[in-house]
Design a protein around this motif. Structure first.
Motif, PDB file in Angstrom:
ATOM      1  N   SER A  19      40.399  46.111  42.286  1.00  0.00           N
ATOM      2  CA  SER A  19      41.152  47.247  42.132  1.00  0.00           C
ATOM      3  C   SER A  19      40.462  48.757  42.206  1.00  0.00           C
ATOM      4  N   ASP A  20      39.449  48.687  41.246  1.00  0.00           N
ATOM      5  CA  ASP A  20      38.605  49.773  41.302  1.00  0.00           C
ATOM      6  C   ASP A  20      36.998  49.211  41.113  1.00  0.00           C
ATOM      7  N   LYS A  21      36.270  49.458  42.180  1.00  0.00           N
ATOM      8  CA  LYS A  21      34.949  49.087  42.504  1.00  0.00           C
ATOM      9  C   LYS A  21      34.152  49.363  40.974  1.00  0.00           C
ATOM     10  N   LYS A  22      34.340  50.592  40.562  1.00  0.00           N
ATOM     11  CA  LYS A  22      33.707  50.876  39.161  1.00  0.00           C
ATOM     12  C   LYS A  22      33.850  49.761  38.213  1.00  0.00           C
ATOM     13  N   LEU A  23      34.966  49.131  38.274  1.00  0.00           N
ATOM     14  CA  LEU A  23      35.441  48.136  37.085  1.00  0.00           C
ATOM     15  C   LEU A  23      34.674  46.631  37.292  1.00  0.00           C
ATOM     16  N   ASP A  24      34.411  46.239  38.529  1.00  0.00           N
ATOM     17  CA  ASP A  24      33.596  45.249  38.827  1.00  0.00           C
ATOM     18  C   ASP A  24      32.233  45.360  38.297  1.00  0.00           C
ATOM     19  N   ASN A  25      31.534  46.280  38.148  1.00  0.00           N
ATOM     20  CA  ASN A  25      30.274  46.476  37.463  1.00  0.00           C
ATOM     21  C   ASN A  25      30.356  46.238  36.049  1.00  0.00           C
ATOM     22  N   GLN A  26      31.612  46.377  35.388  1.00  0.00           N
ATOM     23  CA  GLN A  26      31.905  46.756  33.900  1.00  0.00           C
ATOM     24  C   GLN A  26      32.123  45.537  33.170  1.00  0.00           C
ATOM     25  N   ILE A  55      40.065  44.140  27.189  1.00  0.00           N
ATOM     26  CA  ILE A  55      40.824  43.117  28.160  1.00  0.00           C
ATOM     27  C   ILE A  55      42.283  42.954  27.525  1.00  0.00           C
ATOM     28  N   ILE A  56      43.169  43.275  28.573  1.00  0.00           N
ATOM     29  CA  ILE A  56      44.565  43.009  27.784  1.00  0.00           C
ATOM     30  C   ILE A  56      44.619  41.638  28.353  1.00  0.00           C
ATOM     31  N   SER A  57      44.629  40.813  29.354  1.00  0.00           N
ATOM     32  CA  SER A  57      45.045  39.627  29.618  1.00  0.00           C
ATOM     33  C   SER A  57      44.112  39.187  30.951  1.00  0.00           C
ATOM     34  N   ALA A  58      43.904  38.106  30.952  1.00  0.00           N
ATOM     35  CA  ALA A  58      43.398  37.130  32.177  1.00  0.00           C
ATOM     36  C   ALA A  58      44.068  36.087  32.470  1.00  0.00           C
ATOM     37  N   SER A  59      44.426  35.826  33.776  1.00  0.00           N
ATOM     38  CA  SER A  59      45.061  34.634  34.380  1.00  0.00           C
ATOM     39  C   SER A  59      44.086  34.114  35.547  1.00  0.00           C
ATOM     40  N   LEU A  60      44.118  32.695  35.813  1.00  0.00           N
ATOM     41  CA  LEU A  60      43.819  32.019  36.630  1.00  0.00           C
ATOM     42  C   LEU A  60      44.802  31.466  37.664  1.00  0.00           C
ATOM     43  N   PHE A  61      44.566  31.661  39.000  1.00  0.00           N
ATOM     44  CA  PHE A  61      45.631  31.296  39.962  1.00  0.00           C
ATOM     45  C   PHE A  61      45.063  30.401  41.038  1.00  0.00           C
ATOM     46  N   SER A  62      45.701  29.625  41.543  1.00  0.00           N
ATOM     47  CA  SER A  62      45.356  28.791  42.665  1.00  0.00           C
ATOM     48  C   SER A  62      45.403  29.811  44.048  1.00  0.00           C
ATOM     49  N   GLU A  94      42.020  48.073  30.066  1.00  0.00           N
ATOM     50  CA  GLU A  94      42.726  49.258  29.885  1.00  0.00           C
ATOM     51  C   GLU A  94      42.281  50.060  31.027  1.00  0.00           C
ATOM     52  N   LYS A  95      41.318  49.975  31.693  1.00  0.00           N
ATOM     53  CA  LYS A  95      40.842  50.692  33.109  1.00  0.00           C
ATOM     54  C   LYS A  95      41.322  50.272  34.263  1.00  0.00           C
ATOM     55  N   GLY A  96      42.113  49.307  34.506  1.00  0.00           N
ATOM     56  CA  GLY A  96      42.386  48.528  35.609  1.00  0.00           C
ATOM     57  C   GLY A  96      42.385  47.038  35.724  1.00  0.00           C
ATOM     58  N   ILE A  97      42.505  46.645  36.952  1.00  0.00           N
ATOM     59  CA  ILE A  97      42.327  45.205  37.144  1.00  0.00           C
ATOM     60  C   ILE A  97      41.458  44.828  38.085  1.00  0.00           C
ATOM     61  N   VAL A  98      40.564  43.575  37.626  1.00  0.00           N
ATOM     62  CA  VAL A  98      39.680  43.119  38.440  1.00  0.00           C
ATOM     63  C   VAL A  98      40.131  41.609  38.827  1.00  0.00           C
TER      64      VAL A  98
END
Length: 106
Positions: A19-26, A55-62, A94-98
């Motif tokens: 969602s936000d390229k900056k988050l990918d590096n964080q 980290i608010i939540s994490a989910s794994l999807f097929s 808190e800053k977005g979704i990866v």
């Protein structure tokens, strides 16, 4: 459609992107491929700099959009009972979704 998420009868489908390229590096997400657990940590916390993204939540999807595992306020997901294959890891901070492609390989 809610927040770019298609809602179906039994599953949700999100675009596979960061969602936000900056988050990918964080975030550190490891190991990939994984076998028993996938770990994720805010890099800024590791470097003892400013407080990291919570980290608010994490989910794994097929790839079909079925949720297979999830957790709240966590730093790892158990993949021991997940079949070998390709999956999408969705991490909400808190800053977005990866979103990242994950390989489970036992």
């Amino acid at each position: 459609k809610i927040n770019n998420c298609e809602i179906g009868n039994r599953f949700a489908i999100w675009p596979v992107s960061v969602s936000d390229k900056k988050l990918d590096n964080q975030l550190d997400i490891y190991p990939n491929p994984t076998n028993n657990k996938i770990h994720f940590t805010a890099k800024d916390k590791l470097a003892n700099r400013q407080p990291g993204s919570k980290i608010i939540s994490a989910s794994l999807f097929s790839l079909q959009g079925k949720q297979l595992a999830n957790c709240e306020n966590c730093n790892e997901l158990n993949t021991a009972n997940i079949a070998n294959g390709f999956y999408i890891l969705n991490i909400e901070t808190e800053k977005g979704i990866v979103r990242q492609k994950i390989v489970v390989q036992h």
